[in-house]
Design a protein around this motif. Structure first.
Motif, short mmCIF file in Angstrom:
data_model
loop_
_atom_site.label_atom_id
_atom_site.label_comp_id
_atom_site.label_asym_id
_atom_site.label_seq_id
_atom_site.Cartn_x
_atom_site.Cartn_y
_atom_site.Cartn_z
N ARG A 17 -107.31 -39.78 -4.95
CA ARG A 17 -108.41 -40.65 -5.62
C ARG A 17 -108.05 -42.35 -5.47
O ARG A 17 -109.06 -42.81 -4.97
CB ARG A 17 -108.54 -40.74 -7.24
N GLN A 18 -107.11 -42.82 -5.48
CA GLN A 18 -106.61 -43.98 -5.05
C GLN A 18 -106.69 -44.26 -3.60
O GLN A 18 -107.35 -45.28 -3.26
CB GLN A 18 -105.25 -44.41 -5.57
N PHE A 19 -106.11 -43.26 -2.86
CA PHE A 19 -106.40 -43.48 -1.38
C PHE A 19 -107.95 -43.54 -1.04
O PHE A 19 -108.43 -44.15 -0.10
CB PHE A 19 -105.82 -42.55 -0.52
N ALA A 20 -108.87 -42.43 -1.78
CA ALA A 20 -110.12 -42.57 -1.35
C ALA A 20 -110.76 -43.77 -1.55
O ALA A 20 -111.78 -44.34 -0.97
CB ALA A 20 -110.78 -41.28 -2.19
N VAL A 21 -110.55 -44.39 -2.83
CA VAL A 21 -111.17 -45.70 -3.28
C VAL A 21 -110.72 -46.61 -2.13
O VAL A 21 -111.65 -47.54 -1.70
CB VAL A 21 -110.60 -46.20 -4.64
N ARG A 22 -109.51 -46.82 -1.70
CA ARG A 22 -109.11 -47.69 -0.70
C ARG A 22 -109.89 -47.48 0.70
O ARG A 22 -110.03 -48.37 1.40
CB ARG A 22 -107.63 -47.72 -0.42
N ALA A 23 -109.93 -46.31 1.02
CA ALA A 23 -110.61 -45.95 2.26
C ALA A 23 -112.20 -46.28 2.18
O ALA A 23 -112.63 -46.75 3.12
CB ALA A 23 -110.51 -44.43 2.77
N LEU A 24 -112.79 -46.00 0.94
CA LEU A 24 -114.07 -46.57 0.90
C LEU A 24 -114.43 -47.94 0.72
O LEU A 24 -115.29 -48.39 1.44
CB LEU A 24 -114.53 -46.03 -0.40
N ALA A 25 -113.43 -48.48 0.25
CA ALA A 25 -113.56 -50.15 0.14
C ALA A 25 -113.22 -50.52 1.78
O ALA A 25 -113.98 -51.68 2.30
CB ALA A 25 -112.40 -50.75 -0.72
N ALA A 43 -115.38 -43.84 5.58
CA ALA A 43 -116.17 -43.38 4.95
C ALA A 43 -115.91 -41.76 4.79
O ALA A 43 -115.90 -41.24 3.54
CB ALA A 43 -117.79 -43.61 5.04
N LEU A 44 -115.95 -41.04 5.78
CA LEU A 44 -115.53 -39.79 5.91
C LEU A 44 -114.40 -39.37 5.17
O LEU A 44 -113.92 -38.42 4.54
CB LEU A 44 -115.83 -39.03 7.26
N ILE A 45 -113.11 -40.11 5.73
CA ILE A 45 -111.95 -39.99 5.24
C ILE A 45 -111.93 -40.07 3.74
O ILE A 45 -111.42 -39.18 2.92
CB ILE A 45 -110.90 -40.76 5.57
N GLY A 46 -112.45 -41.20 2.96
CA GLY A 46 -112.59 -41.62 1.62
C GLY A 46 -113.19 -40.45 0.91
O GLY A 46 -113.01 -39.98 0.13
N LEU A 47 -114.36 -39.73 1.48
CA LEU A 47 -115.19 -38.90 0.73
C LEU A 47 -114.62 -37.53 0.72
O LEU A 47 -114.57 -36.81 -0.32
CB LEU A 47 -116.46 -38.75 1.34
N GLY A 48 -113.77 -37.30 1.97
CA GLY A 48 -112.93 -36.00 1.88
C GLY A 48 -111.64 -36.17 1.00
O GLY A 48 -111.71 -35.09 0.42
N LEU A 49 -111.17 -37.09 0.64
CA LEU A 49 -109.97 -37.28 -0.35
C LEU A 49 -110.61 -37.10 -1.62
O LEU A 49 -110.02 -36.74 -2.51
CB LEU A 49 -109.34 -38.71 -0.05
N LEU A 50 -111.97 -37.54 -1.93
CA LEU A 50 -112.52 -37.59 -3.11
C LEU A 50 -112.87 -35.90 -3.62
O LEU A 50 -112.66 -35.70 -4.78
CB LEU A 50 -113.94 -38.46 -3.37
N VAL A 51 -113.26 -35.29 -2.42
CA VAL A 51 -113.63 -33.92 -2.59
C VAL A 51 -112.32 -33.30 -3.05
O VAL A 51 -112.37 -32.14 -3.81
CB VAL A 51 -114.34 -33.46 -1.48
N LEU A 52 -111.22 -33.60 -2.26
CA LEU A 52 -110.00 -32.58 -2.22
C LEU A 52 -109.46 -33.05 -4.14
O LEU A 52 -108.83 -32.27 -4.42
CB LEU A 52 -108.96 -33.05 -1.40
N SER A 53 -109.61 -34.30 -4.27
CA SER A 53 -109.09 -34.61 -5.52
C SER A 53 -109.86 -34.01 -6.90
O SER A 53 -109.47 -33.89 -7.74
CB SER A 53 -108.78 -36.14 -5.92
N ALA A 54 -111.04 -33.56 -6.70
CA ALA A 54 -111.80 -33.08 -7.74
C ALA A 54 -111.46 -31.63 -7.78
O ALA A 54 -111.94 -31.09 -8.76
CB ALA A 54 -113.49 -33.33 -6.96
N GLU A 55 -110.84 -31.15 -6.86
CA GLU A 55 -110.89 -29.37 -7.00
C GLU A 55 -109.53 -29.24 -8.14
O GLU A 55 -108.58 -29.92 -8.21
CB GLU A 55 -110.47 -28.84 -5.52
#
Length: 55
Positions: A17-25, A43-55
């Motif tokens: 989630r931390q890496f996802a937020v940084r990628a989106l920023a 943006a795609l990397i950030g969204l992908g990390l968010l999806v992975l962390s949600a599972e």
């Protein structure tokens, strides 16, 4: 030395989630500067990390 299996799933999800937020920023900053391809990539990397962390 920390072994890869020593991290709990919640620690891994928190880091993702931390890496996802940084990628989106970064995507936001790249969008402001006009780098469209890098914006989409970050943006795609950030969204992908968010999806992975949600599972």
């Amino acid at each position: 030395m920390v072994t890869p299996s020593s991290g709990t799933p919640s620690d891994v999800a928190r880091l993702q989630r931390q890496f996802a937020v940084r990628a989106l920023a970064l995507a936001l900053l790249l969008g402001i500067t006009g780098e469209m391809l890098l914006t989409i990539l970050a943006a795609l990397i950030g969204l992908g990390l968010l999806v992975l962390s949600a599972e």
